[in-house]
Design a protein around this motif. Structure first.
Motif, PDB file in Angstrom:
ATOM      1  N   UNK A 187       0.829  -1.199   0.000  1.00  0.00           N
ATOM      2  CA  UNK A 187       0.000   0.000   0.000  1.00  0.00           C
ATOM      3  C   UNK A 187       0.863   1.248   0.000  1.00  0.00           C
ATOM      4  N   UNK A 188       0.413   2.274  -0.701  1.00  0.00           N
ATOM      5  CA  UNK A 188       1.195   3.496  -0.832  1.00  0.00           C
ATOM      6  C   UNK A 188       1.485   4.117   0.523  1.00  0.00           C
ATOM      7  N   UNK A 189       0.476   4.149   1.401  1.00  0.00           N
ATOM      8  CA  UNK A 189       0.696   4.772   2.704  1.00  0.00           C
ATOM      9  C   UNK A 189       1.724   4.000   3.522  1.00  0.00           C
ATOM     10  N   UNK A 190       1.739   2.665   3.400  1.00  0.00           N
ATOM     11  CA  UNK A 190       2.734   1.881   4.129  1.00  0.00           C
ATOM     12  C   UNK A 190       4.128   2.116   3.571  1.00  0.00           C
ATOM     13  N   UNK A 191       4.246   2.189   2.246  1.00  0.00           N
ATOM     14  CA  UNK A 191       5.559   2.419   1.643  1.00  0.00           C
ATOM     15  C   UNK A 191       6.102   3.799   2.012  1.00  0.00           C
ATOM     16  N   UNK A 192       5.212   4.789   2.044  1.00  0.00           N
ATOM     17  CA  UNK A 192       5.641   6.124   2.449  1.00  0.00           C
ATOM     18  C   UNK A 192       6.077   6.135   3.910  1.00  0.00           C
ATOM     19  N   UNK A 193       5.327   5.396   4.750  1.00  0.00           N
ATOM     20  CA  UNK A 193       5.713   5.282   6.157  1.00  0.00           C
ATOM     21  C   UNK A 193       7.058   4.588   6.293  1.00  0.00           C
ATOM     22  N   UNK A 198       8.022  16.850  -3.977  1.00  0.00           N
ATOM     23  CA  UNK A 198       7.809  15.995  -5.153  1.00  0.00           C
ATOM     24  C   UNK A 198       7.229  14.641  -4.750  1.00  0.00           C
ATOM     25  N   UNK A 199       6.357  14.641  -3.738  1.00  0.00           N
ATOM     26  CA  UNK A 199       5.708  13.410  -3.300  1.00  0.00           C
ATOM     27  C   UNK A 199       6.496  12.608  -2.284  1.00  0.00           C
ATOM     28  N   UNK A 200       7.742  12.985  -2.024  1.00  0.00           N
ATOM     29  CA  UNK A 200       8.562  12.270  -1.040  1.00  0.00           C
ATOM     30  C   UNK A 200       8.478  12.962   0.308  1.00  0.00           C
ATOM     31  N   UNK A 201       8.326  12.213   1.394  1.00  0.00           N
ATOM     32  CA  UNK A 201       8.346  12.838   2.721  1.00  0.00           C
ATOM     33  C   UNK A 201       9.646  13.603   2.926  1.00  0.00           C
ATOM     34  N   UNK A 202       9.558  14.739   3.586  1.00  0.00           N
ATOM     35  CA  UNK A 202      10.731  15.590   3.778  1.00  0.00           C
ATOM     36  C   UNK A 202      11.894  14.870   4.464  1.00  0.00           C
ATOM     37  N   UNK A 203      11.659  13.980   5.472  1.00  0.00           N
ATOM     38  CA  UNK A 203      12.803  13.264   6.054  1.00  0.00           C
ATOM     39  C   UNK A 203      13.598  12.473   5.013  1.00  0.00           C
ATOM     40  N   UNK A 204      12.913  11.928   4.008  1.00  0.00           N
ATOM     41  CA  UNK A 204      13.617  11.201   2.954  1.00  0.00           C
ATOM     42  C   UNK A 204      14.485  12.165   2.146  1.00  0.00           C
TER      43      UNK A 204
END
Length: 322
Positions: free
Chosen positions: A32-38, A158-164
């Motif tokens: 899931x997208x939310x899990x991958x982002x997490x 650009x869709x990536x969380x700032x910590x990344x």
């Protein structure tokens, strides 16, 4: 066509692809997208810490105190601002504490010649104890007055969380330092053979001290990013097993504990593998204690493999020199 060389990082990256693919196929919720982002957001902090550890390990050292450097200065920053201290005073104080801590580690290791393992173990305990005295709460909330720097860990680019993004920027900076600057080349030389580096006239002691200053500064930076992303700083994190995850990233990624080998790419692939493994175990509802057992076994196997792949020669091996 050129044959692909089976380096440790390529093998680890292949394992990561296989593990992620297997989890995506057989583990409900993993893809899931939310899990991958997490997942990528959580491993960003681990990756930033891994970059700081990499600088030290490449120079034939180790820094067990990085989690204390993450938690205490950044936690005190939150507490000082919440109590009314101006940002222009609180931020330099927090960064100055990390800088002083790194200098203390570096001086003890480079000039007093205390083995880095024992130095950073003791200094980490000291800084953690200092935090226990100074902190008024175990979880320090992010004060509104600190929002001008909240962008370090909040939002997305650009869709990536700032910590990344912060992980990527830190990786680029460390790569430039190690591969393009003279001090980075000196670190590789010292890690490969410290006695030969000293005999050729390299400033080995200042460079070793610099390694621990960099590690401490990266640690406090990771702490600020983490605090901004979760809106607080759980100060007792220095009692967690996070440091073992950082060592796992380094060893599995292919940075030899014998020194003088590896780089930023090794940290990236190690972070991806460990982050995927931890996320998968969490989704499978494996208990925290069992996760620690699994991580311990993996770390032990990785260290044994590292000792086989990167043996220390008789000229540079020293008991306790890490």
């Amino acid at each position: 066509m050129k044959r692909v060389r089976a380096t440790q990082e390529t093998i680890v990256f292949a394992i990561f692809i296989a593990m992620a693919g297997g989890f995506a196929l057989f583990l409900p919720g993993f893809a899931r997208v939310d899990n991958l982002l997490t997942l990528v957001q959580n491993v960003a902090i681990l990756g930033i810490l891994g970059l700081g550890m990499a600088v030290v390990v490449i120079g034939r050292g180790i820094d067990i105190s990085m989690i204390a450097a993450l938690a205490v200065p950044s936690g005190l920053l939150l507490q000082m601002v919440a109590e009314g201290m101006p940002l222009a005073t609180a931020i330099p104080l927090a960064v100055g504490m990390a800088l002083l801590f790194g200098l203390m580690n570096g001086w003890l290791i480079a000039y007093a010649e205390v083995p880095s393992l024992f130095t950073t173990l003791a200094s980490g305990l000291f800084l953690a104890g200092l935090g226990q005295v100074l902190f008024t709460l175990e979880v320090v909330q992010w004060p509104v007055r600190l929002d001008p720097i909240a962008w370090f860990g909040r939002g997305s680019v650009a869709g990536l969380p700032t910590p990344v993004v912060m992980f990527g920027l830190t990786a680029a900076a460390v790569a430039i330092f190690l591969r393009r600057l003279r001090a980075g080349a000196f670190i590789y030389a010292i890690g490969d053979n410290p006695f030969a580096a000293r005999a050729t006239g390299l400033p080995t002691r200042p460079i070793v001290a610099l390694e621990y200053v960099i590690a401490a500064l990266i640690g406090v930076f990771a702490g600020i990013v983490m605090a901004a992303s979760v809106n607080s700083m759980p100060t007792r994190i220095y009692n967690s097993t996070l440091i073992y995850d950082v060592v796992l990233v380094i060893v599995l990624g292919g940075i030899g504990l014998s020194g003088g080998r590896g780089g930023v790419l090794n940290v990236v692939v190690g972070t991806l593998l460990i982050g995927t493994m931890l996320n998968g175990m969490t989704i499978m509802d494996i208990s925290y204690s069992v996760q620690n057992i699994i991580k311990g076994v993996v770390l032990l196997v990785a260290i044994v493999i590292d000792s086989i792949l990167n043996p220390r020669n008789e000229e540079t091996a020293q008991q306790g020199d890490i």
